[in-house]
Design a protein around this motif. Structure first.
Motif, PDB file in Angstrom:
ATOM      1  N   HIS A 270      32.483  35.481  20.681  1.00 28.77           N
ATOM      2  CA  HIS A 270      32.065  35.861  22.021  1.00 28.77           C
ATOM      3  C   HIS A 270      31.802  34.668  22.927  1.00 28.77           C
ATOM      4  CE1 HIS A 270      28.393  35.368  19.647  1.00 28.77           C
ATOM      5  NE2 HIS A 270      27.773  35.080  20.771  1.00 28.77           N
ATOM      6  N   LEU A 271      31.700  33.461  22.374  1.00 26.41           N
ATOM      7  CA  LEU A 271      31.461  32.265  23.191  1.00 26.41           C
ATOM      8  C   LEU A 271      32.746  31.545  23.564  1.00 26.41           C
ATOM      9  CD1 LEU A 271      28.375  30.753  21.330  1.00 26.41           C
ATOM     10  CD2 LEU A 271      28.382  32.041  23.471  1.00 26.41           C
ATOM     11  N   ALA A 272      33.838  31.833  22.869  1.00 31.88           N
ATOM     12  CA  ALA A 272      35.056  31.051  23.034  1.00 31.88           C
ATOM     13  C   ALA A 272      35.567  31.060  24.475  1.00 31.88           C
ATOM     14  CB  ALA A 272      36.140  31.576  22.090  1.00 31.88           C
ATOM     15  N   GLY A 273      35.530  32.182  25.117  1.00 30.21           N
ATOM     16  CA  GLY A 273      36.077  32.272  26.466  1.00 30.21           C
ATOM     17  C   GLY A 273      35.266  31.568  27.526  1.00 30.21           C
ATOM     18  N   ALA A 274      34.060  31.103  27.178  1.00 28.52           N
ATOM     19  CA  ALA A 274      33.217  30.427  28.156  1.00 28.52           C
ATOM     20  C   ALA A 274      33.469  28.927  28.202  1.00 28.52           C
ATOM     21  CB  ALA A 274      31.741  30.689  27.859  1.00 28.52           C
ATOM     22  N   VAL A 275      34.308  28.412  27.317  1.00 29.65           N
ATOM     23  CA  VAL A 275      34.640  26.986  27.338  1.00 29.65           C
ATOM     24  C   VAL A 275      35.580  26.730  28.510  1.00 29.65           C
ATOM     25  CG1 VAL A 275      35.724  25.105  26.060  1.00 29.65           C
ATOM     26  CG2 VAL A 275      34.364  26.820  24.847  1.00 29.65           C
ATOM     27  N   LEU A 276      35.264  25.736  29.329  1.00 31.42           N
ATOM     28  CA  LEU A 276      36.112  25.435  30.477  1.00 31.42           C
ATOM     29  C   LEU A 276      37.473  24.932  30.005  1.00 31.42           C
ATOM     30  CD1 LEU A 276      33.583  23.664  32.882  1.00 31.42           C
ATOM     31  CD2 LEU A 276      34.426  26.020  32.999  1.00 31.42           C
ATOM     32  N   PRO A 277      38.512  25.203  30.781  1.00 31.58           N
ATOM     33  CA  PRO A 277      39.845  24.728  30.383  1.00 31.58           C
ATOM     34  C   PRO A 277      39.900  23.202  30.358  1.00 31.58           C
ATOM     35  CG  PRO A 277      39.869  25.588  32.622  1.00 31.58           C
ATOM     36  CD  PRO A 277      38.534  25.940  32.053  1.00 31.58           C
TER      37      PRO A 277
ATOM     38  N   LEU B  82      32.068  41.062  35.480  1.00 32.76           N
ATOM     39  CA  LEU B  82      33.052  41.629  34.560  1.00 32.76           C
ATOM     40  C   LEU B  82      32.411  42.172  33.289  1.00 32.76           C
ATOM     41  CD1 LEU B  82      35.778  38.907  35.023  1.00 32.76           C
ATOM     42  CD2 LEU B  82      36.146  41.363  35.401  1.00 32.76           C
ATOM     43  N   GLY B  83      31.068  42.089  33.201  1.00 33.81           N
ATOM     44  CA  GLY B  83      30.372  42.588  32.030  1.00 33.81           C
ATOM     45  C   GLY B  83      30.301  41.590  30.896  1.00 33.81           C
ATOM     46  N   ARG B  84      30.602  40.314  31.176  1.00 32.86           N
ATOM     47  CA  ARG B  84      30.585  39.274  30.144  1.00 32.86           C
ATOM     48  C   ARG B  84      29.293  38.470  30.260  1.00 32.86           C
ATOM     49  NH1 ARG B  84      36.798  36.926  30.802  1.00 32.86           N
ATOM     50  NH2 ARG B  84      37.877  38.909  30.426  1.00 32.86           N
ATOM     51  N   SER B  85      28.201  39.076  29.899  1.00 28.95           N
ATOM     52  CA  SER B  85      26.896  38.451  30.098  1.00 28.95           C
ATOM     53  C   SER B  85      26.739  37.154  29.311  1.00 28.95           C
ATOM     54  CB  SER B  85      25.778  39.424  29.722  1.00 28.95           C
ATOM     55  OG  SER B  85      25.718  40.488  30.645  1.00 28.95           O
ATOM     56  N   THR B  86      27.283  37.123  28.099  1.00 29.48           N
ATOM     57  CA  THR B  86      27.168  35.903  27.294  1.00 29.48           C
ATOM     58  C   THR B  86      27.862  34.740  27.982  1.00 29.48           C
ATOM     59  OG1 THR B  86      27.095  37.222  25.270  1.00 29.48           O
ATOM     60  CG2 THR B  86      27.604  34.885  25.038  1.00 29.48           C
ATOM     61  N   HIS B  87      29.056  34.983  28.524  1.00 29.21           N
ATOM     62  CA  HIS B  87      29.773  33.934  29.247  1.00 29.21           C
ATOM     63  C   HIS B  87      29.014  33.544  30.509  1.00 29.21           C
ATOM     64  CE1 HIS B  87      33.973  34.950  27.375  1.00 29.21           C
ATOM     65  NE2 HIS B  87      33.028  34.810  26.471  1.00 29.21           N
ATOM     66  N   ALA B  88      28.487  34.538  31.205  1.00 27.08           N
ATOM     67  CA  ALA B  88      27.732  34.254  32.430  1.00 27.08           C
ATOM     68  C   ALA B  88      26.554  33.334  32.134  1.00 27.08           C
ATOM     69  CB  ALA B  88      27.248  35.564  33.056  1.00 27.08           C
ATOM     70  N   GLU B  89      25.874  33.613  31.029  1.00 27.95           N
ATOM     71  CA  GLU B  89      24.739  32.765  30.660  1.00 27.95           C
ATOM     72  C   GLU B  89      25.185  31.340  30.367  1.00 27.95           C
ATOM     73  OE1 GLU B  89      20.812  32.965  27.799  1.00 27.95           O
ATOM     74  OE2 GLU B  89      22.631  34.006  27.166  1.00 27.95           O
ATOM     75  N   GLN B  90      26.320  31.185  29.694  1.00 31.86           N
ATOM     76  CA  GLN B  90      26.815  29.843  29.385  1.00 31.86           C
ATOM     77  C   GLN B  90      27.112  29.054  30.656  1.00 31.86           C
ATOM     78  OE1 GLN B  90      25.897  29.634  26.000  1.00 31.86           O
ATOM     79  NE2 GLN B  90      27.726  28.387  25.878  1.00 31.86           N
ATOM     80  N   TYR B  91      27.800  29.690  31.609  1.00 31.59           N
ATOM     81  CA  TYR B  91      28.125  29.005  32.864  1.00 31.59           C
ATOM     82  C   TYR B  91      26.854  28.673  33.643  1.00 31.59           C
ATOM     83  CZ  TYR B  91      32.920  30.638  32.006  1.00 31.59           C
ATOM     84  OH  TYR B  91      34.153  30.885  31.456  1.00 31.59           O
TER      85      TYR B  91
END
Length: 377
Positions: free
Chosen positions: A153-160, A328-337
């Protein structure tokens, strides 16, 4: 939360969960709401530490599931790191989930556990001894898979990735853009190195900002990997300014016309008028569900902007990433950013707002309104 999956049994269902969520859950509790026997999305929560009361965790999770439009049943899956032995791990949490589902009026269709090397059903004591090997899970049907799920669930929050050359080109473009904007707005141009002339491309980019809603709309249509330095610099410049950023978010939510309304509202607010509640409510997740593809496209170009932005202005695009991920409902990613932004600027406004919403378990109202379900599936 609009995907629909069909599964004949628990094993087939578990093989579909990562594709439904877009990632493979790790140390998580996953709830999949159903309506009339058909799945209408997925919700992930962190697996709570042992010292946390499972009753409260279960009540919160089922409370959110109840907000999903038309939901009448759920499947709950506990993902953990432990091997499955004579008794399944986290049984107290599973029992709390079952109790909370009963109290909420939702039918708990299944209650499953996925461990390090096997899976089992909490309701099937006879099949607990070691569980069923994960290797026995069938592959998902080809028509149910459009892309491989992320590793977790954290993988998509890594910046390109962005190399030094990319960042330097954008930094130079940003400096030139600042000088060009000053000239276009009839202000004194900041001196450049050795009083160099302003790059004509910077003047062109500055002029493109005359229609901000259109600029933001076009930005979301760009292919992130092919975005030119001046296009990225312009987006970074805007997102570093809260008033302009909010115009962009309004345009990404509801289109160019909404961006125009936000621009007019911003100008009136600067003249002392009240900012319209309807626009503020949209940014807080109220109202009709926006087009997720539009928000996702905006998130991808904004992630690219954050990756190449100079550190001092990076909180702007990071905060937009946080808001878009939250929307988009991606709270985990939102928190990371949000945390990335606040690591640079601890008082960054939008980033702190998004973090507070995530930590309070607040999701946009439209996250609980799945779109129209396609026929079949």
């Amino acid at each position: 939360m609009t995907s629909i999956v069909t599964a004949a049994d628990a094993a087939e269902f578990l093989s579909l969960v990562p594709h439904l969520l877009g990632f493979t859950p790790r140390r998580s509790v996953v709830l999949v709401p159903f309506c009339d026997g058909r799945s209408i999305g997925g919700m992930r929560f962190d697996l709570p530490p042992d010292e946390v009361d499972p009753t409260q965790v279960a009540a919160t999770a089922l409370g959110l599931a109840c907000r999903v439009s038309r939901v009448d049943a759920v499947v709950a899956v506990v993902y953990c790191d432990e091997s499955l032995g004579p008794d399944l791990p986290h049984r107290a949490l599973a029992e709390a989930l079952e109790t909370a589902a009963h109290r909420s009026g939702l039918r708990l269709m299944d209650l499953l556990c996925v461990g390090a090397d096997a899976w089992a059903a909490y309701r099937d004591p006879a099949g607990v001894a070691g569980g069923n090997p994960l290797s026995t899970l069938p592959p998902p049907p080809p028509d149910a898979v459009d892309r491989a799920p992320q590793a977790d669930h954290l993988a998509g929050a890594v910046l390109p990735p962005a190399d030094l050359a990319d960042r330097e080109r954008v930094a130079r473009a940003l400096a030139q853009l600042g000088r060009a904007i000053a000239v276009v707005t009839h202000g004194p141009a900041p001196a450049g190195p050795d009083d160099e002339r302003i790059d004509p491309m910077a003047l062109t980019a500055a002029c493109a900002l005359e229609d901000l809603p259109v600029f933001f709309d076009l930005a979301a249509q760009a292919v992130p990997e092919r975005a030119e330095p001046y296009a990225l610099a312009s987006l970074i410049w805007c997102l570093a300014r809260p008033a302009l950023r909010d115009i962009g978010i309004s345009a990404w939510i509801d289109g160019v016309d909404a961006g125009d309304l936000a621009l007019e509202a911003q100008l009136r607010w600067e003249d002392g008028e009240e900012y319209p509640e309807s626009l503020a409510e949209r940014m807080m997740g109220e109202g009709e569900r926006p087009d997720p593809e539009r928000l996702l496209a905006a998130l991808e170009i904004t992630r690219r902007a954050a990756a190449v932005a100079p550190r001092d202005v990076r909180p702007g695009p990071l905060s937009a990433c946080a808001w878009l991920a939250w929307a988009l409902g991606r709270s985990t990613h939102a928190e990371q950013y949000g945390r990335m932004a606040c690591a640079i600027d601890p008082e960054h406004g939008l980033s702190r707002i998004v973090l507070s919403m995530v930590q309070a378990g607040h999701l946009p109202d439209w996250a609980f309104r799945p779109g129209e379900r396609p026929e079949g599936g």
